[in-house]
Enzyme design. Structure first.
Site, PDB file in Angstrom:
ATOM      1  N   CYS A 256       6.401  -3.688  16.184  1.00  0.00           N
ATOM      2  CA  CYS A 256       5.838  -2.652  17.076  1.00  0.00           C
ATOM      3  C   CYS A 256       4.384  -3.011  17.405  1.00  0.00           C
ATOM      4  O   CYS A 256       3.600  -3.307  16.507  1.00  0.00           O
ATOM      5  CB  CYS A 256       5.925  -1.277  16.413  1.00  0.00           C
ATOM      6  SG  CYS A 256       7.612  -0.788  16.041  1.00  0.00           S
TER       7      CYS A 256
ATOM      8  N   CYS B  34       6.830  -6.272   7.674  1.00  0.00           N
ATOM      9  CA  CYS B  34       7.822  -5.620   8.530  1.00  0.00           C
ATOM     10  C   CYS B  34       8.242  -6.569   9.634  1.00  0.00           C
ATOM     11  O   CYS B  34       7.438  -7.341  10.139  1.00  0.00           O
ATOM     12  CB  CYS B  34       7.205  -4.349   9.143  1.00  0.00           C
ATOM     13  SG  CYS B  34       8.409  -3.348  10.058  1.00  0.00           S
TER      14      CYS B  34
ATOM     15  N   SER C  87      11.124   7.219  15.380  1.00  0.00           N
ATOM     16  CA  SER C  87       9.905   6.813  16.098  1.00  0.00           C
ATOM     17  C   SER C  87      10.293   6.523  17.529  1.00  0.00           C
ATOM     18  O   SER C  87      10.800   5.455  17.853  1.00  0.00           O
ATOM     19  CB  SER C  87       9.316   5.562  15.443  1.00  0.00           C
ATOM     20  OG  SER C  87       8.973   5.866  14.120  1.00  0.00           O
ATOM     21  N   LEU C  88      10.066   7.500  18.398  1.00  0.00           N
ATOM     22  CA  LEU C  88      10.525   7.367  19.784  1.00  0.00           C
ATOM     23  C   LEU C  88       9.420   6.762  20.656  1.00  0.00           C
ATOM     24  O   LEU C  88       9.602   5.693  21.248  1.00  0.00           O
ATOM     25  CB  LEU C  88      10.961   8.747  20.299  1.00  0.00           C
ATOM     26  CG  LEU C  88      11.649   8.781  21.652  1.00  0.00           C
ATOM     27  CD1 LEU C  88      12.933   7.960  21.650  1.00  0.00           C
ATOM     28  CD2 LEU C  88      11.961  10.224  22.070  1.00  0.00           C
ATOM     29  N   HIS C  89       8.309   7.422  20.757  1.00  0.00           N
ATOM     30  CA  HIS C  89       7.071   6.927  21.393  1.00  0.00           C
ATOM     31  C   HIS C  89       7.123   6.687  22.906  1.00  0.00           C
ATOM     32  O   HIS C  89       6.075   6.503  23.529  1.00  0.00           O
ATOM     33  CB  HIS C  89       6.540   5.664  20.712  1.00  0.00           C
ATOM     34  CG  HIS C  89       6.316   5.796  19.240  1.00  0.00           C
ATOM     35  ND1 HIS C  89       5.794   6.928  18.658  1.00  0.00           N
ATOM     36  CD2 HIS C  89       6.567   4.948  18.203  1.00  0.00           C
ATOM     37  CE1 HIS C  89       5.716   6.758  17.350  1.00  0.00           C
ATOM     38  NE2 HIS C  89       6.184   5.571  17.043  1.00  0.00           N
TER      39      HIS C  89
ATOM     40  N   CYS D 210       3.294   8.741   0.825  1.00  0.00           N
ATOM     41  CA  CYS D 210       3.823   7.909   1.897  1.00  0.00           C
ATOM     42  C   CYS D 210       4.104   6.537   1.294  1.00  0.00           C
ATOM     43  O   CYS D 210       3.172   5.815   0.922  1.00  0.00           O
ATOM     44  CB  CYS D 210       2.772   7.844   3.008  1.00  0.00           C
ATOM     45  SG  CYS D 210       3.226   6.773   4.364  1.00  0.00           S
TER      46      CYS D 210
ATOM     47  N   CYS E  59       1.208  -1.158  15.692  1.00  0.00           N
ATOM     48  CA  CYS E  59       1.224  -0.933  14.244  1.00  0.00           C
ATOM     49  C   CYS E  59       0.592  -2.106  13.490  1.00  0.00           C
ATOM     50  O   CYS E  59       0.891  -3.263  13.769  1.00  0.00           O
ATOM     51  CB  CYS E  59       2.670  -0.736  13.791  1.00  0.00           C
ATOM     52  SG  CYS E  59       2.819  -0.407  12.027  1.00  0.00           S
TER      53      CYS E  59
ATOM     54  N   GLU F 161       0.823  -1.205   0.000  1.00  0.00           N
ATOM     55  CA  GLU F 161       0.000   0.000   0.000  1.00  0.00           C
ATOM     56  C   GLU F 161       0.864   1.264   0.000  1.00  0.00           C
ATOM     57  O   GLU F 161       1.955   1.290   0.567  1.00  0.00           O
ATOM     58  CB  GLU F 161      -0.911   0.003   1.239  1.00  0.00           C
ATOM     59  CG  GLU F 161      -1.983  -1.073   1.159  1.00  0.00           C
ATOM     60  CD  GLU F 161      -2.992  -1.010   2.290  1.00  0.00           C
ATOM     61  OE1 GLU F 161      -4.123  -1.431   2.066  1.00  0.00           O
ATOM     62  OE2 GLU F 161      -2.651  -0.546   3.404  1.00  0.00           O
TER      63      GLU F 161
HETATM   64  N1  SAH Z   1       9.309   1.595  10.284  1.00  0.00           N
HETATM   65  C1  SAH Z   1       9.346   3.023  10.266  1.00  0.00           C
HETATM   66  C2  SAH Z   1       8.221   3.637   9.419  1.00  0.00           C
HETATM   67  C3  SAH Z   1       6.884   3.235   9.953  1.00  0.00           C
HETATM   68  S1  SAH Z   1       5.465   4.146   9.970  1.00  0.00           S
HETATM   69  C4  SAH Z   1       9.268   3.564  11.673  1.00  0.00           C
HETATM   70  O1  SAH Z   1       9.054   2.779  12.583  1.00  0.00           O
HETATM   71  O2  SAH Z   1       9.486   4.752  11.873  1.00  0.00           O
HETATM   72  C5  SAH Z   1       5.638   5.798  10.348  1.00  0.00           C
HETATM   73  C6  SAH Z   1       5.206   6.233  11.747  1.00  0.00           C
HETATM   74  O3  SAH Z   1       3.889   5.809  12.137  1.00  0.00           O
HETATM   75  C7  SAH Z   1       6.154   5.700  12.801  1.00  0.00           C
HETATM   76  O4  SAH Z   1       6.498   6.726  13.663  1.00  0.00           O
HETATM   77  C8  SAH Z   1       5.303   4.686  13.501  1.00  0.00           C
HETATM   78  O5  SAH Z   1       5.783   4.419  14.781  1.00  0.00           O
HETATM   79  C9  SAH Z   1       3.958   5.354  13.474  1.00  0.00           C
HETATM   80  N2  SAH Z   1       2.847   4.457  13.790  1.00  0.00           N
HETATM   81  C10 SAH Z   1       2.778   3.128  13.612  1.00  0.00           C
HETATM   82  N3  SAH Z   1       1.600   2.653  14.048  1.00  0.00           N
HETATM   83  C11 SAH Z   1       0.888   3.713  14.486  1.00  0.00           C
HETATM   84  C12 SAH Z   1      -0.408   3.865  15.044  1.00  0.00           C
HETATM   85  N4  SAH Z   1      -1.198   2.822  15.216  1.00  0.00           N
HETATM   86  N5  SAH Z   1      -0.814   5.099  15.386  1.00  0.00           N
HETATM   87  C13 SAH Z   1      -0.004   6.172  15.184  1.00  0.00           C
HETATM   88  N6  SAH Z   1       1.228   6.089  14.659  1.00  0.00           N
HETATM   89  C14 SAH Z   1       1.691   4.872  14.331  1.00  0.00           C
END
Ligand code: SAH
Length: 341
Positions: free
Chosen positions: A114, A110, A212-214, A103, A117, A90
């Protein structure tokens, strides 16, 4: 057969020399592919018939077919592309006031796992080739009759787990005779594969790096993102500081806010400590709940409090607009789908 869209201009020139063709012919082919958007060698009418035949013998040209296209109420469009080997990926097109942002995906599936995701929980199939990364842009431009001005590697996959193909694709996107998209209009987002952060710092490609810190503690981050067990926060931040030192570029930190998980004032305080003095921007993403997911979106009130606290401490933070959630095209909602799912 090799896909002609897998080659940067430099590499294509080398291929042409091996075929006994002049390198400037490679430039002409590059222009046909990326500026005139040719989808066959026949169209390349300033090349001799012999050369076109020779190219057809040595190179394939993969143009994607669209398996499905969905449009959101907000104008966001999601495409499902057929990769010719049974795989599909996608890609999402978003409209912003500064132009059209695509995007793109970097892998079929993957491996990062995570927890929040949707790309987790589907089998990892393979890396995308450079040509398949670039073709996402070309196919959308053809279908929509538009020009993409920004590319973000935020679709399916971990770009730093497919580093070489991603970098090579960026060179094709970036080249003045290629798609001519400035590096400043290209973002790579990573879950934090630390050695590749050091590598990117040396590439001399001034694209935007997003991390992607979170979460701000190893305990919480490891729960959300298993990659943190391999590359904990201290190592990640050290690499980020080095990246900024080498490139003098600001890093964008992504922080997906989940209710009662990482969205209270204590978390915001820890985040300030982590980022203090760094050339950084924080992108707050209201977390999107996924099927069977444990994380739920923070309240609007908490999101704004979190943002305001960071801003009050001198850390620039913005809340990312939610686009395409009604067609499962929002952050973290992309999956590798086939027609009958
Ligand atoms: N693998 C890469 C790109 C992934 S997607 C990464 O991890 O950065 C891009 C962003 O969307 C990342 O910051 C990811 O953590 C975030 N993301 C993934 N699932 C999400 C969700 N359910 N809600 C909000 N952001 C999300």
């Amino acid at each position: 057969m090799k896909n002609i869209k897998d080659f940067s201009l430099e590499k294509l020139k080398e291929e042409f020399l091996l075929l006994g063709e002049k390198p400037y012919r490679a430039e002409q082919v590059f222009e046909w592919l990326y500026q005139k958007k040719a989808t066959s060698f026949e169209e390349m009418t300033n090349l001799s018939l012999d050369l076109r035949e020779n190219l057809k013998k040595h190179f394939a040209m993969h143009n994607f077919n669209i398996l499905r296209k969905q449009e959101s109420k907000d104008g966001t469009k999601k495409f499902l592309f057929d990769l010719l080997d049974g795989c599909a990926i996608e890609t999402v097109l978003m409209e912003y006031h500064h132009g059209k942002t695509l995007c793109v995906s970097s892998q079929v599936g993957c491996k990062m796992g995570c927890k929040f995701c949707a790309s987790t929980g589907i089998k990892f199939d393979r890396n995308l080739t450079s040509g398949e990364i670039v073709e996402q842009i070309l196919a959308v431009e053809r279908e929509e009759n538009c020009t993409i001005s920004n590319v973000v590697f935020m679709g399916i996959g971990e770009p730093f787990d497919n580093y070489d193909n991603v970098i090579n694709a960026i060179r094709i996107l970036n080249h003045p005779k290629g798609l001519n998209i400035g590096a400043r209009h290209i973002s790579i987002s990573t879950s934090g594969i630390v050695p590749r952060i050091y590598d990117l710092a040396k590439e001399n490609i001034p694209c935007t790096l997003s991390i992607s810190l979170h979460a701000t503690t190893n305990e919480k981050r490891s729960q959300m993102m298993p990659i943190n067990k391999k590359y904990p926060i201290e190592e990640l931040m050290k690499a980020c500081k080095e990246y900024i030192k080498i490139t003098n570029k600001r890093i964008s930190f992504e922080y997906a806010l989940a209710k009662e998980n990482n969205d209270n004032l204590e978390d915001a305080k820890e985040l300030v400590k982590l980022l203090r003095g760094m050339l950084a921007h924080v992108n707050l993403i209201p977390i999107n709940k996924i099927e069977n997911g444990v994380y739920v979106k923070s309240t609007n009130e908490n999101i704004l409090k979190f943002r305001d606290y960071l801003n009050s401490k001198g850390i620039v933070a913005t809340v990312r607009r939610e686009l395409g959630s009604d067609i499962d095209a929002a952050c973290g909602q992309l999956r590798r789908k086939n027609l009958n799912t």
